[in-house]
Design a protein around this motif. Structure first.
Motif, PDB file in Angstrom:
ATOM      1  N   THR A 163      54.919  65.701  28.719  1.00 26.56           N
ATOM      2  CA  THR A 163      55.794  66.859  28.537  1.00 26.56           C
ATOM      3  C   THR A 163      57.117  66.649  29.252  1.00 26.56           C
ATOM      4  O   THR A 163      58.187  66.972  28.724  1.00 26.56           O
ATOM      5  CB  THR A 163      55.103  68.130  29.055  1.00 26.56           C
ATOM      6  N   ILE A 164      57.051  66.110  30.456  1.00 31.11           N
ATOM      7  CA  ILE A 164      58.269  65.851  31.221  1.00 31.11           C
ATOM      8  C   ILE A 164      59.115  64.786  30.539  1.00 31.11           C
ATOM      9  O   ILE A 164      60.346  64.899  30.472  1.00 31.11           O
ATOM     10  CB  ILE A 164      57.910  65.446  32.665  1.00 31.11           C
ATOM     11  N   GLN A 165      58.473  63.740  30.003  1.00 32.91           N
ATOM     12  CA  GLN A 165      59.230  62.713  29.278  1.00 32.91           C
ATOM     13  C   GLN A 165      59.938  63.322  28.066  1.00 32.91           C
ATOM     14  O   GLN A 165      61.108  63.023  27.811  1.00 32.91           O
ATOM     15  CB  GLN A 165      58.296  61.589  28.826  1.00 32.91           C
ATOM     16  N   ALA A 166      59.239  64.168  27.335  1.00 28.09           N
ATOM     17  CA  ALA A 166      59.864  64.823  26.183  1.00 28.09           C
ATOM     18  C   ALA A 166      61.020  65.715  26.624  1.00 28.09           C
ATOM     19  O   ALA A 166      62.072  65.769  25.962  1.00 28.09           O
ATOM     20  CB  ALA A 166      58.821  65.642  25.423  1.00 28.09           C
ATOM     21  N   LEU A 167      60.851  66.407  27.752  1.00 30.02           N
ATOM     22  CA  LEU A 167      61.912  67.268  28.274  1.00 30.02           C
ATOM     23  C   LEU A 167      63.117  66.443  28.708  1.00 30.02           C
ATOM     24  O   LEU A 167      64.268  66.853  28.496  1.00 30.02           O
ATOM     25  CB  LEU A 167      61.378  68.096  29.441  1.00 30.02           C
ATOM     26  N   ILE A 168      62.870  65.281  29.314  1.00 32.72           N
ATOM     27  CA  ILE A 168      63.966  64.402  29.703  1.00 32.72           C
ATOM     28  C   ILE A 168      64.761  63.962  28.475  1.00 32.72           C
ATOM     29  O   ILE A 168      66.000  63.979  28.465  1.00 32.72           O
ATOM     30  CB  ILE A 168      63.425  63.171  30.467  1.00 32.72           C
ATOM     31  N   LEU A 169      64.060  63.571  27.415  1.00 26.34           N
ATOM     32  CA  LEU A 169      64.737  63.114  26.197  1.00 26.34           C
ATOM     33  C   LEU A 169      65.494  64.249  25.508  1.00 26.34           C
ATOM     34  O   LEU A 169      66.561  64.040  24.926  1.00 26.34           O
ATOM     35  CB  LEU A 169      63.710  62.511  25.234  1.00 26.34           C
ATOM     36  N   GLU A 170      64.937  65.466  25.586  1.00 19.51           N
ATOM     37  CA  GLU A 170      65.527  66.608  24.887  1.00 19.51           C
ATOM     38  C   GLU A 170      66.638  67.280  25.684  1.00 19.51           C
ATOM     39  O   GLU A 170      67.699  67.623  25.128  1.00 19.51           O
ATOM     40  CB  GLU A 170      64.434  67.625  24.558  1.00 19.51           C
TER      41      GLU A 170
END
Length: 442
Positions: A163-170
């Protein structure tokens, strides 16, 4: 007024122990994501700033070392003020450090906000309060209870790191740090409201009374000592634990802090690499519960050695990824490291309780946490330094495999089996306890 005996307190004192266990599991699952998400932040930070991997990893090293240095003091604060208050204070410091990290623009600021401030808050709100509370609620099944709580870390890795990786990318790494700060604050406040020490905190846990009430005890003379951190430091067993658990974390963090960067350089996509980190979390959940139960059945040393063997196997598989191509190898690595490192997360507080049970347990385990966290910090930094100088992690992998083997040897030499039997040897342990309480046994 006569104190309750260990036998009277041992039946785990009612349903509230499950509330305490649930709170501990939730707390460690949420807080530990700060630690285990660094591997995805490492890539984002080195892309956002002109920092080398060693420079960025040094921030994580400062974080874990500051957390470790706070450990003995965290234990003393818990003994004086109670776990709930210490967790609340730690949550406030941790959230403040993470929020400040989201605003950094220079390397020294990252070291200060994430390394120092968040590191101190992590120690006050993380593993030390959890294991301190659990050993006051559970005696016979301490390994099982610790395994269940430790599995919360796996859930956090499985759910929150991707989830954090997706948030970083987004939305960017700054927003991700702010989100972690908010989550840490909410969970630590909730846990602090329900955490309290159990009845074993009031029962005699050292001295003749405790020894006579302990049916699993083997070494009466050792257990009768009034254990303190100072006294533990004068024993060879304690130093073996310090060295062994230093090396365990030294090994695992060389892998866990850098595996996303390593896999990315081997051709694995960012979200896929983060998903592999999630597989590490998934594998660690049943493993931590299994290691806890197994340690109560077959003993601490053998359980720890099996886990260490899986870590060594994971090193070999990770080394093969760029040789044979990604394919399914990263997932095999994730299962092996997730299951293997889980033993070094679950077993240290259990072994420490076997050897140094008593009112000063929190401070004594705090010293072990200092050694463990120092190993994490040195390992993460050294792997980055090796990469920066050689362009490869191969030397780091050789050092890691050696370290995990020496770690297992240290646990065998510390020999908790020679102080207390585990519940899997219950018939013999009960007979010993009855003999100790009989007039002839005295």
């Amino acid at each position: 007024m006569q104190q309750p005996s260990v036998q009277e307190a041992a039946p785990e004192a009612g349903a509230y122990r499950w509330v305490a266990l649930a709170a501990c599991t939730l707390l460690i699952g949420a807080v530990s994501v700060v630690w285990h998400s660094f591997s995805v932040f490492l890539v984002a930070l080195t892309e956002a700033f002109p920092w080398s991997r060693a420079e960025a990893a040094l921030g994580f090293s400062i974080f874990v070392i500051c957390s470790g240095l706070t450990g003995p003091n965290a234990g003393m604060l818990i003994r004086r003020f109670g776990a709930g208050r210490v967790v609340l204070a730690g949550g406030l410091v941790l959230a403040g450090g993470l929020a400040a990290t989201s605003r950094v623009s220079a390397l020294w600021q990252f070291y200060l906000c994430f390394g120092l401030i968040a590191g101190v808050g992590f120690s006050l709100s993380g593993w030390i309060p959890v294991v301190t509370v659990l050993q006051t609620w559970f005696r016979r099944r301490l390994g099982t209870a610790t395994g269940i709580a430790s599995a919360g870390v796996g859930v956090g890795i499985m759910v929150l790191v991707p989830t954090i990786q997706a948030l970083i990318l987004e939305a960017g790494w700054r927003t991700a740090y702010l989100a972690m700060a908010a989550g840490a604050l909410v969970v630590t406040i909730a846990a602090a409201l329900v955490l309290r020490e159990g009845p074993l905190a009031r029962a005699p846990v050292t001295g003749v009374a405790a020894v006579e009430d302990d049916p699993y005890l083997i070494d009466r003379k050792w257990a009768e000592r009034p254990w303190s951190l100072h006294l533990a430091l004068r024993t060879g067993r304690y130093w073996l634990l310090l060295v062994g658990f230093f090396l365990a974390s030294f090994t695992s963090q060389q892998l866990l802090a850098h595996h996303v960067a390593y896999l990315r350089s081997a051709g694995v996509a960012a979200l896929t690499a983060a998903g592999i980190v999630g597989v590490v979390g998934i594998a660690s959940i049943p493993a931590k519960i299994t290691w806890g139960i197994a340690s109560d059945r077959i003993g601490r040393e053998l359980t720890y050695t099996i886990g260490a063997s899986l870590v060594a196997a994971s090193v070999a598989v990770l080394w093969l990824v760029p040789v044979l191509g990604p394919g399914w190898l990263p997932y095999l690595y994730a299962v092996l490291i997730g299951a293997g490192y889980a033993s070094s997360a679950t077993l240290p507080p259990i072994v420490a309780a076997d050897l140094f049970r008593g009112p000063a347990y929190a401070a004594i385990f705090g010293g072990i946490a200092l050694a463990s966290n120092s190993g994490s910090g040195v390992g993460a930094w050294l792997a980055g330094l090796i990469f920066d100088h050689t362009g490869s992690y191969h030397l780091a992998f050789v050092i890691a495999a050696t370290g995990v083997a020496v770690s297992a040897a240290c646990v065998w030499l510390a020999a908790p089996r020679r102080v207390r039997r585990v519940t899997g040897r219950q018939p013999a342990a009960r007979a010993l306890g009855e003999a100790a309480r009989s007039p002839a046994g005295r």
